[in-house]
Design a protein around this motif. Structure first.
Motif, mmCIF file in Angstrom:
data_model
loop_
_atom_site.group_PDB
_atom_site.id
_atom_site.type_symbol
_atom_site.label_atom_id
_atom_site.label_comp_id
_atom_site.label_asym_id
_atom_site.label_seq_id
_atom_site.Cartn_x
_atom_site.Cartn_y
_atom_site.Cartn_z
ATOM 1 N N GLN A 42 24.120 19.523 93.261
ATOM 2 C CA GLN A 42 24.094 20.729 92.103
ATOM 3 C C GLN A 42 24.729 20.360 91.060
ATOM 4 O OE1 GLN A 42 26.256 24.094 93.992
ATOM 5 N NE2 GLN A 42 26.010 23.197 95.891
ATOM 6 N N ALA A 43 23.669 19.085 90.698
ATOM 7 C CA ALA A 43 24.119 18.722 88.837
ATOM 8 C C ALA A 43 23.030 18.916 87.498
ATOM 9 C CB ALA A 43 23.437 16.652 87.940
ATOM 10 N N GLU A 44 23.342 20.178 87.242
ATOM 11 C CA GLU A 44 22.908 21.002 86.451
ATOM 12 C C GLU A 44 22.049 20.661 85.027
ATOM 13 O OE1 GLU A 44 20.364 24.316 85.521
ATOM 14 O OE2 GLU A 44 22.765 24.523 87.414
ATOM 15 N N ASP A 45 22.891 19.784 84.808
ATOM 16 C CA ASP A 45 22.742 18.494 83.533
ATOM 17 C C ASP A 45 22.020 16.966 83.756
ATOM 18 O OD1 ASP A 45 24.674 17.691 85.254
ATOM 19 O OD2 ASP A 45 25.366 16.470 83.759
ATOM 20 N N LEU A 46 22.021 17.468 85.324
ATOM 21 C CA LEU A 46 20.382 16.399 85.845
ATOM 22 C C LEU A 46 19.126 17.153 85.436
ATOM 23 C CD1 LEU A 46 22.141 14.231 88.335
ATOM 24 C CD2 LEU A 46 21.413 13.343 85.949
#
Length: 527
Positions: free
Chosen positions: A418-422
């Protein structure tokens, strides 16, 4: 003056960049978090090793503020290079200089090209302009630090044409969480302002056309403010001086004690002092107060100067985010802007890390009709976006999980942790835009990630940084994630390495059959 933890980390990061190969680096700190104090300490460090430092800015207020803060924080006095004032012949190792003065060849060529060892630029988003670049190219052997508040992606791409790296970034949401800035509460006002016919100039809305489009709504906005601002100390940003003056008159007519300041105001300093002291409860201005002005008691901000620049929007809202006794939050009043230009900044732009989350936040804020804490709203919107994205990519992920490939697809890894920045990553610097290096691909493969589908070197670095941090934190590995999610377990990326290892051991012991007491889609490992 003792530095806060993030300020100390920022100073250390900049010095480390300079010690390496990155002689042109950026420091990003939100308005109100003490960026001047940080570069004052960096200046002190450089002077201690015998260097001469130039602090460059484009406005007199910023130069004065820099000189005052440097003396207060370090005891170092500064020479001045501006108009009739010159640092030539001065013993001071610190010079505060006006870019308008220094860009003139007659003035610039009084200095040898190696006169300054270090150059620090306040409000660095201006530093890619021709005037700044003329000075920087002249002193091309100097180390350079650009300091700016939260920039938008286009700003970062522009800055990336000159700077080599981002040494340190302290985000607005983190500053609020850490208690160094006031939380932001946004309220959408049910008034639609039509600016769909306003054109663009130099990448943003044309000020003249914006003022004309806004004019028919000013009286109604003044009435709306009676509901929300009667007991608050409010700053209003408008596109034109004449619009600001007219709005000030309207506010006084409906019962506010309003004042107006602009670049030609003879009594500007007195008006600002009176506003600070409480004589006025509303201050109107046309872009004058976006930089170099502090009034911590401001607890309401209204942006009527529509913009697509996140850095400019952040600077305007930043006039209200400083802490003040008895101040619980700053209220940001927003309107239902009718525009075909989707880049228009709204409150969500301040803290959302992706366009999807910002759009969802704006949708929720418009539907709410009541004040909303932006941090809480961002969390809710992020969860909604993750759910939407998971549903949309379900088929693709299912296909990936069935692949017989030994390595883990980076998209599956992104979704699982759940890596929004990725998922929202956009490269800014030149090196980030190039392909992943052989060294990066080898490192990714060691971690179990299939690197061939990673678009660029910047994203490869971001994924590697996350993998290293996950390993240090004892979280599940990419191979564990793929194995368990292929068997129906959810969000294995949030599990610990120990929990994943234990469950895989149980499954392996049963001939790779899932134990009968476990339902994969509902399974949550013990903490």
């Amino acid at each position: 003056m003792a530095l806060r933890p993030y300020q100390q980390a920022a100073e250390t990061a900049v010095l480390q960049e300079w010690e390496g190969e990155n002689k042109k680096t950026l420091l990003v700190l939100p308005t109100g978090t003490g960026k001047t104090i940080v570069f004052a300490k960096i200046t002190e460090d450089r002077v201690r090793v015998g260097e001469r430092v130039l602090i460059m800015a484009h406005r007199e207020e910023l130069l004065k503020q820099a000189a005052d803060k440097i003396e207060k924080a370090t005891g170092l006095k500064s020479a001045v290079e501006k108009a009739e004032q010159s640092c030539k012949g001065s013993w001071y190792r610190v010079v505060v200089g006006s870019v308008q003065t220094l860009t003139r060849d007659k003035r610039l060529k009084q200095f040898s090209r190696n006169f300054f060892d270090t150059i620090i630029i306040d409000e660095a988003h201006h530093s890619v302009s021709d005037s700044y670049q003329h000075v920087l190219q002249y002193f091309d052997g100097a180390k350079v630090l650009g300091v700016t508040a939260t920039p938008d992606r286009s700003d970062m791409r522009n800055l990336g044409t000159y700077y080599n790296s981002l040494a340190y970034e302290y985000s607005l949401p983190q500053a609020i969480k850490d208690g160094y800035l006031s939380k932001i509460v946004a309220q959408t006002i049910p008034l639609t302002i039509d600016i769909s016919g306003v054109g663009f100039s130099a990448g943003d809305y044309k000020m003249g056309e914006l003022g004309t489009a806004l004019d028919p709504y000013l009286a109604q906005i003044a009435q709306e403010m009676l509901t929300y601002c009667a007991d608050r100390k409010t700053v209003v940003f408008l596109p034109l001086v004449k619009t600001s003056q007219k709005f000030c008159e309207l506010l006084n007519q409906v019962g506010f004690n309003a004042a107006e300041v602009n670049g030609n105001s003879d009594d500007r300093e007195q008006v600002l002092q009176d506003f600070d002291a409480g004589k006025y409860n509303v201050l109107c201005n046309s872009m004058l107060l976006t930089e170099g002005w502090d009034c911590p008691s401001v607890d309401c901000v209204i942006v009527l100067r529509a913009t697509k620049s996140r850095s400019l929007y952040s600077q305007m809202v930043g006039r209200g985010t400083r802490l003040y006794p008895g101040k619980d939050h700053v209220l940001l009043l927003d309107f239902l802007w009718n525009t075909e230009k989707h880049e228009l900044c709204r409150p969500a732009c301040l803290i959302a890390e992706s366009e999807d989350v910002a759009a969802k936040m704006t949708e929720k804020l418009n539907e709410s009709g009541k004040p909303e804490d932006l941090e809480v709203l961002e969390q809710e919107a992020s969860e909604d976006v993750v759910s939407d994205r998971e549903a949309a990519l379900a088929d693709k992920l299912a296909a990936m999980k069935k692949r017989k490939r030994r390595l883990v697809d980076p998209l599956q890894f992104e979704m699982s942790i759940q890596a929004e920045d990725l998922s929202g990553y956009v490269p800014s610097f030149g090196w980030e835009m190039g392909p992943a290096t052989k060294k990066q691909l080898e490192a990714l493969e060691k971690f179990g990630i299939f690197g061939d589908e990673i678009e660029n070197a910047g994203k490869a670095k971001l994924i590697l940084d996350k993998l290293i941090k996950r390993k240090e934190s004892g979280l599940a590995t990419p191979r564990q994630i793929r194995l368990l999610e292929s068997r129906g377990f959810q969000h294995v990326g949030t599990w610990t390495f120990a929990a994943a290892t234990k469950l895989i051991g149980r499954i392996a012991a049963r001939g790779w059959r899932i134990p009968s007491d476990i339902k994969p889609a509902e399974y949550i490992p013990e903490a």
